[in-house]
Design an enzyme around this catalytic site. Structure first.
Site, PDB file in Angstrom:
ATOM      1  N   GLU A 165      45.797  48.854  31.164  1.00  0.00           N
ATOM      2  CA  GLU A 165      44.458  48.340  31.311  1.00  0.00           C
ATOM      3  C   GLU A 165      43.290  48.761  30.626  1.00  0.00           C
ATOM      4  O   GLU A 165      42.865  49.713  31.056  1.00  0.00           O
ATOM      5  CB  GLU A 165      44.227  48.331  32.993  1.00  0.00           C
ATOM      6  CG  GLU A 165      45.180  47.631  33.874  1.00  0.00           C
ATOM      7  CD  GLU A 165      44.726  47.074  35.175  1.00  0.00           C
ATOM      8  OE1 GLU A 165      44.792  45.794  35.407  1.00  0.00           O
ATOM      9  OE2 GLU A 165      43.625  47.666  35.852  1.00  0.00           O
TER      10      GLU A 165
ATOM     11  N   GLU B 265      38.789  51.728  38.259  1.00  0.00           N
ATOM     12  CA  GLU B 265      37.646  51.655  38.945  1.00  0.00           C
ATOM     13  C   GLU B 265      37.802  52.815  39.847  1.00  0.00           C
ATOM     14  O   GLU B 265      36.661  53.343  40.447  1.00  0.00           O
ATOM     15  CB  GLU B 265      37.397  50.336  39.778  1.00  0.00           C
ATOM     16  CG  GLU B 265      37.141  49.186  38.606  1.00  0.00           C
ATOM     17  CD  GLU B 265      37.587  47.647  38.959  1.00  0.00           C
ATOM     18  OE1 GLU B 265      37.970  47.552  40.172  1.00  0.00           O
ATOM     19  OE2 GLU B 265      37.392  47.145  38.162  1.00  0.00           O
TER      20      GLU B 265
ATOM     21  N   GLY C  82      43.015  40.576  38.270  1.00  0.00           N
ATOM     22  CA  GLY C  82      41.994  40.796  38.934  1.00  0.00           C
ATOM     23  C   GLY C  82      41.283  39.573  39.295  1.00  0.00           C
ATOM     24  O   GLY C  82      41.754  38.647  40.069  1.00  0.00           O
ATOM     25  N   GLY C  83      40.264  39.251  38.532  1.00  0.00           N
ATOM     26  CA  GLY C  83      39.486  38.154  38.844  1.00  0.00           C
ATOM     27  C   GLY C  83      40.188  36.764  39.128  1.00  0.00           C
ATOM     28  O   GLY C  83      39.778  35.988  39.974  1.00  0.00           O
TER      29      GLY C  83
ATOM     30  N   ASN D 153      45.257  41.818  41.884  1.00  0.00           N
ATOM     31  CA  ASN D 153      44.505  42.980  42.413  1.00  0.00           C
ATOM     32  C   ASN D 153      43.343  42.008  43.010  1.00  0.00           C
ATOM     33  O   ASN D 153      42.220  41.767  42.299  1.00  0.00           O
ATOM     34  CB  ASN D 153      44.176  43.942  41.573  1.00  0.00           C
ATOM     35  CG  ASN D 153      43.264  44.933  42.089  1.00  0.00           C
ATOM     36  OD1 ASN D 153      42.960  44.927  42.968  1.00  0.00           O
ATOM     37  ND2 ASN D 153      42.601  45.690  40.960  1.00  0.00           N
ATOM     38  N   TRP D 154      43.175  42.031  44.436  1.00  0.00           N
ATOM     39  CA  TRP D 154      42.103  41.278  44.951  1.00  0.00           C
ATOM     40  C   TRP D 154      40.667  42.248  45.088  1.00  0.00           C
ATOM     41  O   TRP D 154      39.596  41.811  45.593  1.00  0.00           O
ATOM     42  CB  TRP D 154      42.322  40.513  46.370  1.00  0.00           C
ATOM     43  CG  TRP D 154      43.110  39.534  46.200  1.00  0.00           C
ATOM     44  CD1 TRP D 154      43.509  38.690  44.865  1.00  0.00           C
ATOM     45  CD2 TRP D 154      43.580  38.575  47.071  1.00  0.00           C
ATOM     46  NE1 TRP D 154      44.198  37.586  45.365  1.00  0.00           N
ATOM     47  CE2 TRP D 154      44.133  37.370  46.529  1.00  0.00           C
ATOM     48  CE3 TRP D 154      43.531  38.482  48.728  1.00  0.00           C
ATOM     49  CZ2 TRP D 154      44.757  36.492  47.386  1.00  0.00           C
ATOM     50  CZ3 TRP D 154      44.072  37.466  49.258  1.00  0.00           C
ATOM     51  CH2 TRP D 154      44.717  36.442  48.855  1.00  0.00           C
ATOM     52  N   LYS D 155      40.772  43.431  44.760  1.00  0.00           N
ATOM     53  CA  LYS D 155      39.774  44.449  44.742  1.00  0.00           C
ATOM     54  C   LYS D 155      38.917  44.161  46.156  1.00  0.00           C
ATOM     55  O   LYS D 155      39.411  43.922  47.179  1.00  0.00           O
ATOM     56  CB  LYS D 155      38.908  44.188  43.595  1.00  0.00           C
ATOM     57  CG  LYS D 155      39.490  44.183  42.329  1.00  0.00           C
ATOM     58  CD  LYS D 155      38.808  44.318  40.914  1.00  0.00           C
ATOM     59  CE  LYS D 155      39.760  44.280  39.774  1.00  0.00           C
ATOM     60  NZ  LYS D 155      39.080  44.533  38.358  1.00  0.00           N
TER      61      LYS D 155
ATOM     62  N   HIS E  81      43.593  53.259  39.378  1.00  0.00           N
ATOM     63  CA  HIS E  81      43.019  52.024  38.690  1.00  0.00           C
ATOM     64  C   HIS E  81      41.608  52.614  38.065  1.00  0.00           C
ATOM     65  O   HIS E  81      41.100  53.718  38.418  1.00  0.00           O
ATOM     66  CB  HIS E  81      42.575  50.974  39.669  1.00  0.00           C
ATOM     67  CG  HIS E  81      41.965  49.936  39.128  1.00  0.00           C
ATOM     68  ND1 HIS E  81      40.747  49.577  38.602  1.00  0.00           N
ATOM     69  CD2 HIS E  81      42.691  48.569  38.645  1.00  0.00           C
ATOM     70  CE1 HIS E  81      40.633  48.589  38.206  1.00  0.00           C
ATOM     71  NE2 HIS E  81      41.742  47.917  38.133  1.00  0.00           N
TER      72      HIS E  81
ATOM     73  N   GLY F 260      37.392  42.633  33.874  1.00  0.00           N
ATOM     74  CA  GLY F 260      36.445  41.888  34.385  1.00  0.00           C
ATOM     75  C   GLY F 260      35.185  41.550  33.259  1.00  0.00           C
ATOM     76  O   GLY F 260      34.274  41.108  33.778  1.00  0.00           O
TER      77      GLY F 260
ATOM     78  N   SER G  84      41.229  40.851  32.197  1.00  0.00           N
ATOM     79  CA  SER G  84      40.894  39.349  31.845  1.00  0.00           C
ATOM     80  C   SER G  84      41.914  38.588  31.536  1.00  0.00           C
ATOM     81  O   SER G  84      42.074  37.699  30.717  1.00  0.00           O
ATOM     82  CB  SER G  84      39.811  39.612  30.803  1.00  0.00           C
ATOM     83  OG  SER G  84      38.656  39.997  31.014  1.00  0.00           O
TER      84      SER G  84
HETATM   85  P1  PGA Z   1      40.301  41.576  35.755  1.00  0.00           P
HETATM   86  O1  PGA Z   1      40.796  42.861  36.631  1.00  0.00           O
HETATM   87  O2  PGA Z   1      41.636  40.825  35.442  1.00  0.00           O
HETATM   88  O3  PGA Z   1      39.383  40.969  36.441  1.00  0.00           O
HETATM   89  O4  PGA Z   1      39.941  41.861  34.280  1.00  0.00           O
HETATM   90  C1  PGA Z   1      42.240  43.129  36.200  1.00  0.00           C
HETATM   91  C2  PGA Z   1      42.089  44.580  36.983  1.00  0.00           C
HETATM   92  O5  PGA Z   1      41.267  45.343  37.255  1.00  0.00           O
HETATM   93  O6  PGA Z   1      43.223  45.017  37.355  1.00  0.00           O
END
Ligand code: PGA
Length: 261
Positions: free
Chosen positions: A180, A97, A245-246, A9-11, A95, A186, A224
């Site tokens: 999640e 977010e 994500g990150g 997930n490159w956000k 998600h 994050g 994470s």
């Molecule tokens: P993260 O994000 O790996 O940066 O914690 C995961 C996600 O939001 O899907």
């Protein structure tokens, strides 16, 4: 045992040129792992170019969100039919977010309607994706207060009940649910692998009880995930993959996570 699914997930990161450079840096390595399903979910504007770059590989293209109506006066929205034009095969829904929950960075109440995702909109989006044969990756997870109050399991069950309302188990053949925990996203604070496995099992048990026929659903862990912890997470019996994500922004890190599956 189902094939593992690793979704990046490159956000809201990477220009089109940066996205292509990242893919170039990992594509050969990842192509060697044909036994692992891999999906990259970039920002929307990268989809046409990445479709061109990825269509000869086994790496699938995903989106980070979608609206549930095919077309109409919905400023700023994008439909499943539009995603299909660029061979998008997967789409993240619900998600934290998009639900306006950023872990420590909970948004001010006055801005919530901007993010505005509810279990009801998750349900509408999931149904629209199924109708268009795009695999949903439905995210569920508790925030830190809910965890500290011992409400993790009930929060997950409510999100599953709402997000999957009126969807039959038989419809869920190409489907993933990502556990999640909001506090792990994050923050670098990964969920303990055994606890992640316990919650993923809770999701599996919920499906067995409430959605007969949904055995093929893959249950991912996200929050994470990085190359230093992915092996232990991905070897838990109830974790079928990861939503990253990150760490997915870095070609070497992402490659190592895929290799550890
Ligand atoms: P993260 O994000 O790996 O940066 O914690 C995961 C996600 O939001 O899907």
């Amino acid at each position: 045992m189902s094939r593992k699914l690793i979704a990046g997930n490159w956000k809201m990161h990477k220009s089109v040129a940066e996205a292509v450079a990242t893919i170039d840096a990992f594509v050969d390595m990842i192509e060697r792992r044909q036994d692992v399903d891999v999906v990259i979910c970039p920002q929307y504007l990268c989809l046409p170019k990445l479709h061109e770059v990825l269509h000869r590989t086994h790496i699938d293209l995903g989106a980070q969100d979608v609206f549930w109506i095919d077309s109409g006066a919905f400023t700023g929205q994008l439909s499943p039919a539009m995603l299909k034009e660029f061979a998008v095969t997967h789409c993240i829904v619900g998600h934290s977010e998009s639900r306006g929950r950023f872990g420590k960075l909970e948004v001010p109440k006055s801005t919530l309607s901007y993010f505005g995702e509810t279990d009801e909109t998750v349900n509408l989006k999931t149904k629209a994706l199924l109708y268009h044969s795009i695999a949903p990756i439905v995210c569920v997870g508790e925030n830190i207060d809910e965890r500290n109050e011992g409400r993790t399991d009930s929060v997950i069950r409510v999100q599953l009940g709402g997000g999957l309302a009126d969807i039959e188990g038989e419809e869920m053949t190409n489907f993933a649910i990502a556990y999640e925990p909001v506090w792990a996203i994050g923050t670098g604070q990964t969920c303990d692998p055994e606890e992640a496995n316990r919650v993923c099992k809770l999701i599996r048990d919920w499906l067995v009880e409430n959605r007969p026929g949904a055995e093929a659903v893959r249950i991912l862990y996200g929050g994470s995930v990085k190359s230093s912890n992915s092996k232990e997470l991905l070897h838990q019996p109830n974790i079928d993959g990861a939503l990253v994500g990150g760490a997915s922004l870095d070609a070497k890190e992402f490659c190592e996570i895929v290799m550890s599956a």
